[in-house]
Design a protein around this motif. Structure first.
Motif, PDB file in Angstrom:
ATOM      1  N   CYS A 108      62.500 106.861 133.587  1.00 41.33           N
ATOM      2  CA  CYS A 108      61.609 106.204 134.456  1.00 41.33           C
ATOM      3  C   CYS A 108      60.876 107.246 135.132  1.00 41.33           C
ATOM      4  CB  CYS A 108      62.516 105.145 135.518  1.00 41.33           C
ATOM      5  SG  CYS A 108      61.581 104.214 136.285  1.00 41.33           S
ATOM      6  N   ARG A 109      59.542 106.776 135.479  1.00 42.84           N
ATOM      7  CA  ARG A 109      58.695 107.542 136.267  1.00 42.84           C
ATOM      8  C   ARG A 109      57.937 106.985 137.281  1.00 42.84           C
ATOM      9  NH1 ARG A 109      53.350 109.388 134.489  1.00 42.84           N
ATOM     10  NH2 ARG A 109      53.916 108.618 132.517  1.00 42.84           N
ATOM     11  N   ASN A 110      58.019 107.256 138.467  1.00 40.74           N
ATOM     12  CA  ASN A 110      57.145 106.661 139.478  1.00 40.74           C
ATOM     13  C   ASN A 110      55.638 106.901 139.238  1.00 40.74           C
ATOM     14  OD1 ASN A 110      56.167 105.661 141.962  1.00 40.74           O
ATOM     15  ND2 ASN A 110      56.981 107.114 143.229  1.00 40.74           N
ATOM     16  N   ILE A 111      54.958 106.150 139.099  1.00 37.98           N
ATOM     17  CA  ILE A 111      53.554 106.294 139.097  1.00 37.98           C
ATOM     18  C   ILE A 111      52.432 105.823 140.190  1.00 37.98           C
ATOM     19  CG2 ILE A 111      53.403 106.626 136.492  1.00 37.98           C
ATOM     20  CD1 ILE A 111      52.448 103.582 136.510  1.00 37.98           C
ATOM     21  N   ALA A 112      53.292 105.126 141.317  1.00 34.91           N
ATOM     22  CA  ALA A 112      52.806 104.756 142.597  1.00 34.91           C
ATOM     23  C   ALA A 112      52.154 106.096 143.359  1.00 34.91           C
ATOM     24  CB  ALA A 112      53.550 104.078 143.260  1.00 34.91           C
ATOM     25  N   ARG A 113      51.158 105.905 144.096  1.00 32.96           N
ATOM     26  CA  ARG A 113      50.450 106.643 145.296  1.00 32.96           C
ATOM     27  C   ARG A 113      51.736 107.203 146.116  1.00 32.96           C
ATOM     28  NH1 ARG A 113      44.413 105.315 145.791  1.00 32.96           N
ATOM     29  NH2 ARG A 113      43.910 104.967 143.746  1.00 32.96           N
ATOM     30  N   GLY A 114      52.598 106.341 146.386  1.00 32.52           N
ATOM     31  CA  GLY A 114      53.781 106.857 147.102  1.00 32.52           C
ATOM     32  C   GLY A 114      55.083 106.709 146.762  1.00 32.52           C
TER      33      GLY A 114
END
Length: 124
Positions: A108-114
């Motif tokens: 899983c990878r966070n691709i949000a701006r925060g």
């Protein structure tokens, strides 16, 4: 009209849960050999489903990843509460759920701006 909860308000709520002993908070760097840090808030209250052996929330910092890992003897489900992540090539946003079944592999990878916040459930 209902007020939308911001990511920061959600994280503050998780911190209050940890202070009250409802959640156990742990900072994990390189979760499953991933990159950057995540904070795991494990539920201290027993889940009503007896097959669930672990549940809680994960706060992924910006750019954080959960490294690729397999589920030989259990399955895991993530629901995005805030932010946006990508898992095995599929993007997930708030309210969407990804499942890794017994015998499967995922990351899983966070691709949000925060930060992104996920609810997780592990079940046998």
């Amino acid at each position: 009209m209902t007020k939308m909860t911001t990511t920061m308000e959600l994280i503050q709520s998780l911190d209050r849960g940890a202070q009250e002993g409802i959640l156990r908070k742990k900072l994990v760097v390189h979760l499953k050999n991933g990159f950057f840090s995540c904070v795991i808030y494990k539920d201290q209250v027993k889940h009503p489903d007896p097959r669930v052996y672990e549940s809680g929330k994960i706060v992924m910092e910006r750019f954080a990843t959960i490294g690729e890992h397999d589920h030989k003897d259990d399955w895991e489900e993530y629901t995005v509460l805030a932010g946006k992540v990508i898992s095995n090539g599929v993007e997930y946003g708030p309210g969407e759920t990804m499942t890794c079944k017994k015998g499967e592999t995922h990351s899983c990878r966070n691709i949000a701006r925060g930060e992104s916040v996920l609810r997780f459930v592990k079940r046998r």
